[in-house]
Motif scaffolding. Structure first.
Motif, mmCIF file in Angstrom:
data_model
loop_
_atom_site.group_PDB
_atom_site.id
_atom_site.type_symbol
_atom_site.label_atom_id
_atom_site.label_comp_id
_atom_site.label_asym_id
_atom_site.label_seq_id
_atom_site.Cartn_x
_atom_site.Cartn_y
_atom_site.Cartn_z
ATOM 1 N N ARG A 65 0.824 -1.209 0.000
ATOM 2 C CA ARG A 65 0.000 0.000 0.000
ATOM 3 C C ARG A 65 0.860 1.262 0.000
ATOM 4 O O ARG A 65 0.548 2.243 -0.681
ATOM 5 N N LEU A 66 1.968 1.255 0.759
ATOM 6 C CA LEU A 66 2.858 2.418 0.739
ATOM 7 C C LEU A 66 3.458 2.616 -0.650
ATOM 8 O O LEU A 66 3.605 3.751 -1.127
ATOM 9 N N LEU A 67 3.803 1.516 -1.297
ATOM 10 C CA LEU A 67 4.342 1.611 -2.659
ATOM 11 C C LEU A 67 3.293 2.146 -3.620
ATOM 12 O O LEU A 67 3.588 2.973 -4.502
ATOM 13 N N GLU A 68 2.057 1.699 -3.456
ATOM 14 C CA GLU A 68 0.980 2.201 -4.313
ATOM 15 C C GLU A 68 0.767 3.699 -4.117
ATOM 16 O O GLU A 68 0.508 4.431 -5.080
ATOM 17 N N ARG A 69 0.883 4.164 -2.860
ATOM 18 C CA ARG A 69 0.719 5.587 -2.617
ATOM 19 C C ARG A 69 1.850 6.390 -3.255
ATOM 20 O O ARG A 69 1.639 7.498 -3.779
ATOM 21 N N ALA A 70 3.073 5.863 -3.204
ATOM 22 C CA ALA A 70 4.193 6.549 -3.859
ATOM 23 C C ALA A 70 3.975 6.616 -5.367
ATOM 24 O O ALA A 70 4.212 7.653 -6.007
ATOM 25 N N ALA A 71 3.513 5.491 -5.938
ATOM 26 C CA ALA A 71 3.225 5.478 -7.382
ATOM 27 C C ALA A 71 2.085 6.441 -7.708
ATOM 28 O O ALA A 71 2.113 7.137 -8.741
ATOM 29 N N GLY A 72 1.079 6.506 -6.813
ATOM 30 C CA GLY A 72 -0.019 7.428 -7.027
ATOM 31 C C GLY A 72 0.442 8.879 -6.985
ATOM 32 O O GLY A 72 -0.060 9.727 -7.744
ATOM 33 N N HIS A 73 1.394 9.189 -6.130
ATOM 34 C CA HIS A 73 1.927 10.557 -6.076
ATOM 35 C C HIS A 73 2.653 10.896 -7.370
ATOM 36 O O HIS A 73 2.528 12.016 -7.893
ATOM 37 N N ALA A 74 3.397 9.918 -7.891
ATOM 38 C CA ALA A 74 4.095 10.142 -9.162
ATOM 39 C C ALA A 74 3.102 10.381 -10.288
ATOM 40 O O ALA A 74 3.331 11.220 -11.178
ATOM 41 N N LEU A 75 1.994 9.671 -10.262
ATOM 42 C CA LEU A 75 0.972 9.850 -11.285
ATOM 43 C C LEU A 75 0.294 11.220 -11.156
ATOM 44 O O LEU A 75 0.014 11.893 -12.143
ATOM 45 N N ARG A 76 0.071 11.662 -9.920
ATOM 46 C CA ARG A 76 -0.576 12.942 -9.667
ATOM 47 C C ARG A 76 0.326 14.114 -10.081
ATOM 48 O O ARG A 76 -0.141 15.158 -10.524
ATOM 49 N N TYR A 77 1.641 13.920 -9.922
ATOM 50 C CA TYR A 77 2.604 14.979 -10.225
ATOM 51 C C TYR A 77 3.584 14.493 -11.303
ATOM 52 O O TYR A 77 4.729 14.132 -11.003
ATOM 53 N N PRO A 78 3.172 14.451 -12.549
ATOM 54 C CA PRO A 78 4.051 13.927 -13.601
ATOM 55 C C PRO A 78 5.318 14.745 -13.804
ATOM 56 O O PRO A 78 6.298 14.242 -14.367
ATOM 57 N N GLU A 79 5.312 16.001 -13.341
ATOM 58 C CA GLU A 79 6.512 16.838 -13.483
ATOM 59 C C GLU A 79 7.547 16.528 -12.400
ATOM 60 O O GLU A 79 8.694 17.002 -12.469
ATOM 61 N N ARG A 80 7.175 15.755 -11.380
ATOM 62 C CA ARG A 80 8.097 15.394 -10.306
ATOM 63 C C ARG A 80 8.778 14.056 -10.589
ATOM 64 O O ARG A 80 8.257 13.224 -11.335
ATOM 65 N N GLN A 81 9.935 13.858 -9.962
ATOM 66 C CA GLN A 81 10.605 12.562 -9.972
ATOM 67 C C GLN A 81 10.357 11.915 -8.619
ATOM 68 O O GLN A 81 10.561 12.548 -7.575
ATOM 69 N N VAL A 82 9.888 10.668 -8.598
ATOM 70 C CA VAL A 82 9.647 9.957 -7.349
ATOM 71 C C VAL A 82 10.605 8.767 -7.298
ATOM 72 O O VAL A 82 10.542 7.867 -8.150
ATOM 73 N N LEU A 83 11.494 8.789 -6.300
ATOM 74 C CA LEU A 83 12.507 7.741 -6.159
ATOM 75 C C LEU A 83 12.134 6.811 -5.009
ATOM 76 O O LEU A 83 11.750 7.270 -3.925
ATOM 77 N N ILE A 84 12.238 5.517 -5.247
ATOM 78 C CA ILE A 84 12.100 4.517 -4.188
ATOM 79 C C ILE A 84 13.514 4.096 -3.817
ATOM 80 O O ILE A 84 14.177 3.371 -4.560
ATOM 81 N N LYS A 85 14.024 4.600 -2.682
ATOM 82 C CA LYS A 85 15.409 4.325 -2.275
ATOM 83 C C LYS A 85 15.468 2.969 -1.585
ATOM 84 O O LYS A 85 14.954 2.766 -0.489
#
Length: 430
Positions: free
Chosen positions: A197-217
């Motif tokens: 679920r946390l991973l899905e939320r991170a992916a959802g944030h990336a989808l909401r903000y396509p101009e941002r870079q979302v890194l999973i460290k």
């Protein structure tokens, strides 16, 4: 005169990072010797390279083998970057082995991260080392209070800070995309569904903000061990997302400091990466989505002012820590290891060091101590246990280890070849 040496005993990549960083702070001119304890979480070469601190020498030994090790005995300082129980076993057994020597090393112990549970339990196993490092004024006060009340010298507690707090202060950059880094942890949360679920939320944030870079460290490769066991690696969970992840979601490895160099918002449940981020004044969010719970460690940050959910982050939250709370945690201090260096110099100037004596002894806690010693390969008197029957001594043990390691390596190779490598290529992990 032979070069001065500081030895770091470490049992995982995380504890090596802490111990080696401490060594660089308290003895910057010393040669650095790495002694890795043989066990489940002995760090791999890849993990060592990710930490980025290269020792002058390194070897892998068991705790029992260290007792008669002359190189260790001749070091100026020994940093015990191991579990509390192992600190106790080694302090007891090395104390017996080094008794009567004209020279013995100054011993240093401490904590890899924030102390949010089992404080007295862990502290009492570290009692008896010459220095017990406290990562903040808050911890130093708690530690000294415990020691005073059980008759241990409170002066052995030395206030410092986490040794890897550093890096340039944060400045927003218009030359790259705004970058959100989710610093994952091997066992927080432990439940598979919570991690997904946390991973899905991170992916959802990336989808909401396509101009941002979302890194999973990421911390480690699947099958690669660290301080805590990771049963559901994010590298594999990413294949189970309900919707295909957007192209601005990326899996990354590498040194945490280097990842923070390009981070505009650090998100985590309770990783010590949060303290690194706060130290550099990078906006930092401590996730509440899986609850604020002692089991997760995020309760430690309740007074930080940085608690936030993914909903808050989606809405634009950029938390900064409360200045008073941050100061109490050792964040932002200049040269926090000066007191430790002064303490070591004073111990040396006072003449030969007294014998090492942990608080737990056969007289104060014989039942508990015996169990700890046996778990670390020693008998009740602190002497190395003989090799188990049927292993044929060290050579036989080596064959067994190689055989088991070979099976594990083949299994890991199949997992990497069939599942992980294709996933990393698809998700652009670096």
């Amino acid at each position: 005169m032979p070069p001065r040496r500081i030895a770091v005993l470490a049992d995982s990549d995380t504890r090596w990072k802490w111990g080696a960083s401490v060594a660089r702070q308290i003895a910057p001119g010393h040669a650095l010797d790495a002694c890795f304890l043989r066990g489940r979480s002995t760090p791999t070469e890849r993990q060592l390279a990710e930490v980025g601190i290269v020792p002058d020498s390194q070897r892998v030994l068991s705790a029992a083998e260290l007792v008669d090790d002359e190189e260790l005995a001749s070091a100026d300082i020994v940093v015990l970057a191991v579990l509390g129980g192992t600190v106790l076993a080694l302090t007891h057994s090395l104390g017996l082995a080094w008794e009567g020597r004209e020279h013995r090393p100054v011993t240093v112990s401490g904590y890899v991260g924030v102390v949010y549970e089992k404080m007295v339990d862990g502290l009492m196993t570290r009692a008896g080392t010459d220095l017990v490092l406290a990562n903040s004024a808050y911890d130093a006060g708690r530690f000294r209070s415990v020691f005073e009340n059980v008759g241990i010298d409170p002066e052995s507690v030395v206030e410092c800070a986490l040794p890897f707090l550093g890096g340039d202060p944060y400045r927003p950059s218009g030359e790259r995309p705004f970058t959100v880094t989710f610093a994952v942890q091997p066992s927080v949360p432990k439940e598979r569904q919570g991690r997904l679920r946390l991973l899905e939320r991170a992916a959802g944030h990336a989808l909401r903000y396509p101009e941002r870079q979302v890194l999973i460290k990421l911390r480690s490769l699947p099958g690669e061990q660290t301080t805590h066991v990771e049963s559901d690696p994010y590298q594999l969970l990413v294949e189970e997302l309900a919707e295909p992840a957007p192209p601005n979601l990326q899996l990354v490895y590498g040194n945490m400091g280097e990842v923070l160099d390009r981070t505009d918002l650090l998100v985590t449940v309770s990783s010590t990466a949060a303290l690194e981020s706060m130290h550099r004044r990078i906006p930092t969010a401590i996730l509440t989505d899986v609850g604020v719970r002692e089991a997760h460690g995020n309760h430690y940050f309740v007074r930080s002012g940085c608690l936030a959910s993914w909903d808050d982050i989606d809405a634009g939250a950029l938390p900064q820590p409360d200045p008073a709370w941050a100061a109490a945690q050792g964040i932002g201090r200049t040269d926090p290891y000066a007191a430790a260096r002064t303490r070591i110099a004073a111990l040396r100037a006072a003449g030969p060091l007294p014998p090492l004596r942990p608080y737990y002894s056969p007289g104060t806690a014989g039942i508990y101590l015996t169990g700890i010693l046996r778990n670390n390969g020693f008998d009740e008197k602190g002497r190395p246990l003989p090799a188990p029957l049927g292993l044929g001594g060290a050579r036989g043990a080596g064959k067994v280890v190689r055989r088991v390691a070979g099976r594990g390596a083949r299994k890991l190779y199949r997992m990497g070849h069939q599942r992980v490598a294709p996933a990393l290529r698809r998700w652009g992990a670096v």
